[in-house]
Design an enzyme around this catalytic site. Structure first.
Site, PDB file in Angstrom:
ATOM      1  N   HIS A 129     -13.044 -29.071 -99.142  1.00  9.07           N
ATOM      2  CA  HIS A 129     -11.825 -29.873 -99.120  1.00  9.07           C
ATOM      3  C   HIS A 129     -11.658 -30.629-100.432  1.00  9.07           C
ATOM      4  CE1 HIS A 129      -8.783 -32.711 -97.451  1.00  9.07           C
ATOM      5  NE2 HIS A 129      -9.387 -33.543 -98.284  1.00  9.07           N
ATOM      6  N   GLU A 130     -12.728 -31.270-100.881  1.00  8.36           N
ATOM      7  CA  GLU A 130     -12.655 -32.037-102.125  1.00  8.36           C
ATOM      8  C   GLU A 130     -12.339 -31.147-103.323  1.00  8.36           C
ATOM      9  OE1 GLU A 130     -12.414 -35.145-102.137  1.00  8.36           O
ATOM     10  OE2 GLU A 130     -12.930 -35.346-100.026  1.00  8.36           O
TER      11      GLU A 130
END
Length: 252
Positions: A129-130
């Site tokens: 996600h990051e």
């Protein structure tokens, strides 16, 4: 999760390296417009991010090469030192915060508190996600905006060229961005989608993204990390992942 992208509460970067403005009082509107319109290169943004992370690493407890957390993280990311063509470097901060972040230069920092409550694939889902924010250029655009704001705030003139002056204030701007980064709901959804595709492409269980959200939802409901409260609802995000997995035939 984002906060899962990433607010680093309690982590301070000194701004003593900033060049002091040579002017006092309010800036003329023309100068504000000049600095605000500066086009910063991707290379400048990457360099600002790199130096900010180096400063943070120096001011926070980083797990050493033989630390169990480092050993575990290296095992988790063994196949992923490049993501979508971006070289990635990983470190663990030995703090209890349930957090992780990635910056425009490909630096990923995972907090001990997050690793303590997540499985290996859940940690990977969070990092996916990051990195989605990095690949989608959310992190780059946010840093550019922070550098421009810093130029205006510090009254930097264009004596040596506006871009050069903006670069001189990069530490302060990087600190502002990393400590207060907020992404739109659309950006969060797109980063979720990146993580889902990353897990699917690499043969991981996509439901690890859902279970990571579900763990964060439980924390948020019991006085957990503040960053959860101002992001898309974790339970709803988990449901979205599960619905998609069913549509893809990857879950019942």
């Amino acid at each position: 999760m984002n906060r899962f992208s990433i607010i680093l509460s309690g982590l301070l970067i000194t701004t003593s390296t900033l060049t002091q403005a040579q002017t006092t009082g309010s800036l003329p509107q023309a100068l504000l417009e000049l600095i605000g319109s500066v086009t910063l290169s991707d290379a400048q943004v990457v360099e600002a991010s790199k130096q900010a992370v180096q400063q943070m690493d120096a001011q926070n407890p980083v797990a050493g090469p033989s630390d169990p957390y480092t050993v575990r993280l290296n095992k988790i990311v063994a196949r992923h030192h490049t993501i979508s063509g971006i070289p990635v470097n990983y470190k663990v901060y030995l703090t209890k915060d349930v957090n992780a972040f990635a910056t425009a230069d490909g630096s990923v920092r995972v907090f001990k508190g997050l690793m303590d409550i997540m499985t290996d694939q859940e940690v990977l889902a969070v990092m996916g996600h990051e990195m989605g924010h990095v690949v989608n250029k959310d992190s780059r655009d946010g840093m550019k905006a922070a550098l421009r704001r810093s130029a205006v705030r510090d009254g930097l003139a264009s004596r040596s060229g506006a871009v050069g002056q903006v670069a001189r204030s990069q530490f302060g701007a990087a600190a502002d961005y990393l400590l207060g980064a907020k992404f739109s709901r659309q950006q969060e959804t797109e980063a979720d989608d990146f993580s889902y595709q990353f897990l699917k492409k690499n043969g991981y269980n996509v439901l690890s993204l859902a279970t990571s959200f579900e763990k964060l939802a439980k924390l948020g409901g019991s006085g957990g990390p503040e960053f959860i409260s101002d992001h898309p609802d974790s339970a709803k995000r988990a449901k979205r992942v599960r619905d998609r997995a069913r549509q893809d035939g990857l879950a019942r």
